[in-house]
Design a protein around this motif. Structure first.
Motif, PDB file in Angstrom:
ATOM      1  N   ARG A   1     -11.459  10.937   4.973  1.00 41.80           N
ATOM      2  CA  ARG A   1     -10.125  10.861   4.367  1.00 41.80           C
ATOM      3  C   ARG A   1     -10.253  10.977   2.855  1.00 41.80           C
ATOM      4  O   ARG A   1     -11.295  10.639   2.269  1.00 41.80           O
ATOM      5  CB  ARG A   1      -9.437   9.540   4.742  1.00 41.80           C
ATOM      6  CG  ARG A   1     -10.091   8.285   4.208  1.00 41.80           C
ATOM      7  CD  ARG A   1      -9.264   7.054   4.590  1.00 41.80           C
ATOM      8  NE  ARG A   1      -9.846   5.824   4.099  1.00 41.80           N
ATOM      9  CZ  ARG A   1      -9.646   5.343   2.878  1.00 41.80           C
ATOM     10  NH1 ARG A   1      -8.889   5.999   2.012  1.00 41.80           N
ATOM     11  NH2 ARG A   1     -10.200   4.196   2.504  1.00 41.80           N
ATOM     12  N   PRO A   2      -9.210  11.464   2.197  1.00 41.22           N
ATOM     13  CA  PRO A   2      -9.282  11.614   0.738  1.00 41.22           C
ATOM     14  C   PRO A   2      -9.325  10.252   0.045  1.00 41.22           C
ATOM     15  O   PRO A   2      -8.553   9.351   0.383  1.00 41.22           O
ATOM     16  CB  PRO A   2      -8.003  12.378   0.395  1.00 41.22           C
ATOM     17  CG  PRO A   2      -7.072  12.102   1.530  1.00 41.22           C
ATOM     18  CD  PRO A   2      -7.935  11.951   2.748  1.00 41.22           C
ATOM     19  N   SER A   3     -10.234  10.104  -0.908  1.00 44.47           N
ATOM     20  CA  SER A   3     -10.284   8.889  -1.718  1.00 44.47           C
ATOM     21  C   SER A   3      -9.640   9.108  -3.081  1.00 44.47           C
ATOM     22  O   SER A   3      -9.173   8.157  -3.715  1.00 44.47           O
ATOM     23  CB  SER A   3     -11.730   8.425  -1.904  1.00 44.47           C
ATOM     24  OG  SER A   3     -12.496   9.409  -2.580  1.00 44.47           O
ATOM     25  N   TYR A   4      -9.625  10.360  -3.525  1.00 45.31           N
ATOM     26  CA  TYR A   4      -9.016  10.663  -4.829  1.00 45.31           C
ATOM     27  C   TYR A   4      -8.676  12.145  -4.855  1.00 45.31           C
ATOM     28  O   TYR A   4      -9.548  12.998  -4.682  1.00 45.31           O
ATOM     29  CB  TYR A   4      -9.979  10.324  -5.962  1.00 45.31           C
ATOM     30  CG  TYR A   4      -9.360  10.389  -7.346  1.00 45.31           C
ATOM     31  CD1 TYR A   4      -8.641   9.312  -7.850  1.00 45.31           C
ATOM     32  CD2 TYR A   4      -9.491  11.524  -8.145  1.00 45.31           C
ATOM     33  CE1 TYR A   4      -8.070   9.363  -9.123  1.00 45.31           C
ATOM     34  CE2 TYR A   4      -8.920  11.574  -9.407  1.00 45.31           C
ATOM     35  CZ  TYR A   4      -8.217  10.494  -9.885  1.00 45.31           C
ATOM     36  OH  TYR A   4      -7.635  10.548 -11.130  1.00 45.31           O
ATOM     37  N   VAL A   5      -7.405  12.465  -5.038  1.00 47.27           N
ATOM     38  CA  VAL A   5      -6.945  13.848  -5.127  1.00 47.27           C
ATOM     39  C   VAL A   5      -5.956  13.939  -6.284  1.00 47.27           C
ATOM     40  O   VAL A   5      -4.964  13.204  -6.324  1.00 47.27           O
ATOM     41  CB  VAL A   5      -6.256  14.308  -3.820  1.00 47.27           C
ATOM     42  CG1 VAL A   5      -5.736  15.738  -3.977  1.00 47.27           C
ATOM     43  CG2 VAL A   5      -7.213  14.213  -2.645  1.00 47.27           C
ATOM     44  N   THR A   6      -6.215  14.830  -7.227  1.00 43.59           N
ATOM     45  CA  THR A   6      -5.291  15.008  -8.345  1.00 43.59           C
ATOM     46  C   THR A   6      -5.467  16.406  -8.933  1.00 43.59           C
ATOM     47  O   THR A   6      -6.545  17.010  -8.825  1.00 43.59           O
ATOM     48  CB  THR A   6      -5.508  13.934  -9.435  1.00 43.59           C
ATOM     49  OG1 THR A   6      -4.433  13.990 -10.376  1.00 43.59           O
ATOM     50  CG2 THR A   6      -6.823  14.145 -10.170  1.00 43.59           C
ATOM     51  N   SER A   7      -4.434  16.920  -9.560  1.00 44.58           N
ATOM     52  CA  SER A   7      -4.463  18.272 -10.128  1.00 44.58           C
ATOM     53  C   SER A   7      -5.212  18.292 -11.455  1.00 44.58           C
ATOM     54  O   SER A   7      -5.102  17.356 -12.258  1.00 44.58           O
ATOM     55  CB  SER A   7      -3.036  18.782 -10.344  1.00 44.58           C
ATOM     56  OG  SER A   7      -2.289  18.714  -9.156  1.00 44.58           O
TER      57      SER A   7
END
Length: 306
Positions: A237-243
């Protein structure tokens, strides 16, 4: 000159809630924290909102016959949803055909985002071509994303999953999404790093080209990096996603409150970041917008599949 607060446009809640800016000075505009949106699964102000607001600010400073044809952004810091955002517009160049703007977004004097936007007047040339729109089921044949999430609720599911779905359903972003493969889109199944989702803004928007472009800026960030996560096994699962950065090219006029097919693919993911490319197609097969984004994508492995 575009006015997002005028006339029939007030009927569109997306514009009122997320894209309305207050003019502070000739080239300075402010977004109130009352209207800033932090997604349920996010940590900061939604990146698409910052893109859309920056384009609103820039569009207020160009002539009526100039419309955006491209923009290039960098996200420098996560936006705090509890603080106002100031948009500073630098009128870099005004030409007969092309005009350029630099936009800087700040919170408490600290830059959080920059954009370069270029505008041009309409012209005609006989040389033209485009790719062919993918053949997929139309929006009338598909289930709305919110309806799919509701169908996943059941008495046996863990409380944390139920709570997350309920929070997602409470979000009022005023954009309809109908994914072609909702199971993969919502990470219920593993899939290739490519997705198709029909999108449109809800409500009346009038015919202002600039306004529809600003709304498309908001919509463009709704499905990009998720494509990079689709090949991951379900126990990741994603732990950190940002543009990190975001670019758009506007090819042909469109209406953001009419269905468009968002074709998204992620050609590369690794080392904590991913690249996603997108195309927004009108229902008649016209390519309206191209999009590119690189972002931070970090995952963790869980003991069991979600």
């Amino acid at each position: 000159m575009m006015s997002v607060e005028s006339g029939a446009n007030l009927a569109n809640e997306l514009i009122r809630s997320f894209l309305t800016l207050e003019k502070i000075d000739v080239n300075i505009f402010r977004a109130s924290p009352v209207n800033l949106w932090k997604p349920t699964a996010g940590r900061f102000v939604f990146g698409g909102q910052v893109v859309g607001q920056a384009l609103v600010a820039a569009s207020k400073t160009v002539s009526e016959d100039h419309h955006a044809h491209s923009l290039h952004c960098y996200f420098l810091r996560g936006g705090n949803p509890n603080q106002p955002i100031l948009y500073h517009v630098d009128r870099t160049r005004d030409g007969n055909t092309y005009s350029s703007r630099n936009i800087k977004a700040t919170q408490e004097g600290v830059p959080i985002f920059t954009m370069q936007a270029s505008y041009k007047t309409e012209e005609v040339d006989e040389l033209q071509h485009q790719f062919t729109m993918p053949s997929v089921p139309g929006p009338d044949e598909l289930k709305d994303s919110a309806d799919f999430l509701r169908s996943q609720l059941n008495e046996d599911m863990p409380d944390n999953q139920r709570s997350l779905i309920l929070k997602l359903l409470e979000e009022k972003i005023h954009v309809e999404k109908r994914p072609v493969n909702p199971e993969v889109y919502h990470h219920k199944e593993q899939g290739e790093p490519k997705r198709y989702v029909w999108v449109r803004a809800i409500g009346e928007m009038g015919s202002d080209v600039k306004l529809h472009q600003c709304v498309a800026g908001f919509i463009s960030d709704l499905a990009l990096l998720g494509a990079a996560l689709q090949p991951a096994p379900r126990n990741y699962r994603p732990s950190y996603v940002t543009s990190l950065d975001h670019s758009m090219w506007f090819h042909n006029p469109f209406k953001a409150n009419e269905w468009m097919l968002y074709e998204v693919e992620s050609p590369q993911c690794g080392a904590g970041k991913a690249l996603s490319l997108g195309r927004l197609w009108k229902q008649d097969g016209t390519l309206a917008v191209s999009v590119a984004q690189e972002g931070v994508v970090r995952t963790i492995q869980t003991e069991s599949k979600l």
